[in-house]
Write an enzyme that holds these catalytic residues in place. Structure first.
Site, short mmCIF file in Angstrom:
data_model
loop_
_atom_site.label_atom_id
_atom_site.label_comp_id
_atom_site.label_asym_id
_atom_site.label_seq_id
_atom_site.Cartn_x
_atom_site.Cartn_y
_atom_site.Cartn_z
N GLN A 77 30.89 10.22 45.02
CA GLN A 77 30.92 8.70 44.64
C GLN A 77 31.16 7.79 45.43
O GLN A 77 32.47 7.40 45.79
CB GLN A 77 32.13 8.96 43.28
CG GLN A 77 32.33 7.45 42.70
CD GLN A 77 33.21 7.39 41.72
OE1 GLN A 77 33.88 8.51 41.17
NE2 GLN A 77 33.17 6.30 40.85
N PHE A 78 30.20 7.35 46.05
CA PHE A 78 30.32 6.44 47.04
C PHE A 78 31.23 5.07 47.06
O PHE A 78 31.73 4.23 47.73
CB PHE A 78 28.95 5.98 47.76
CG PHE A 78 28.23 4.96 46.78
CD1 PHE A 78 28.24 3.58 46.82
CD2 PHE A 78 27.37 5.38 45.86
CE1 PHE A 78 27.54 2.79 46.00
CE2 PHE A 78 26.50 4.76 44.90
CZ PHE A 78 26.58 3.34 45.30
N THR A 79 31.28 4.76 45.33
CA THR A 79 31.78 3.53 44.96
C THR A 79 33.38 3.54 45.37
O THR A 79 33.97 2.66 45.15
CB THR A 79 31.63 3.41 43.41
OG1 THR A 79 32.20 4.27 42.68
CG2 THR A 79 30.04 3.13 43.13
#
Length: 150
Positions: A77-79
């Site tokens: 999850q890069f967010t």
């Protein structure tokens, strides 16, 4: 490297309508990788996660780490590196580029699998995933390898 760790009764992840990973009781981990992360961040975070004493003992106290009969579901999850300093639309410029992110995610998964003997499942890096989970507690922790003093 950042991890959002949730204690769950069960969790699953689907890609294109198909279940690609699922666990019963254990940990659902959302993993974000920073552009400057190195192997030391990865190793530190894995040890911290596996050592977390967030499962209840026979007295109802959170004294137990994850056990081999439990599971871990790992989701990229890069967010987790979203930045809102300039307004309402998040910037993700601190997240690792996709190539580095995938390499470190795969390495994290491999190293975790070498140390954890339970059910280890994961989502698909870069895919649009649908995650279902039932939180237990709830117990949710934020762990950041750049902020090791909390």
């Amino acid at each position: 490297m950042r991890a959002l760790v949730r204690r769950v009764s069960r969790a699953s992840v689907k890609v294109d309508g198909q279940v690609v990973g699922q666990i019963d009781q254990g940990l659902l981990i959302y993993l974000g990788i920073h552009q400057d992360d190195e192997l030391t961040d990865l190793d530190w975070l894995i040890q911290k996660i596996l050592g977390l004493r967030i499962f209840e003992d026979e007295h109802g106290k959170m004294n137990l780490s994850i056990l081999p009969e439990q599971g871990i579901l790992l989701i990229s999850q890069f967010t987790l590196y979203g930045n809102l300093k300039k307004g309402y639309r998040p910037s993700f410029n601190r997240a690792a580029n996709p190539k580095k992110g995938e390499e470190l995610f795969d390495l994290f998964l491999a190293k975790l699998g070498g140390l954890f003997q339970g059910n280890l499942a994961s989502g698909v890096f870069g895919a649009d995933m649908k995650i279902e989970a039932i939180d237990e507690g709830p117990v949710t922790l934020w762990i950041d390898s750049r902020e090791r003093n909390y």
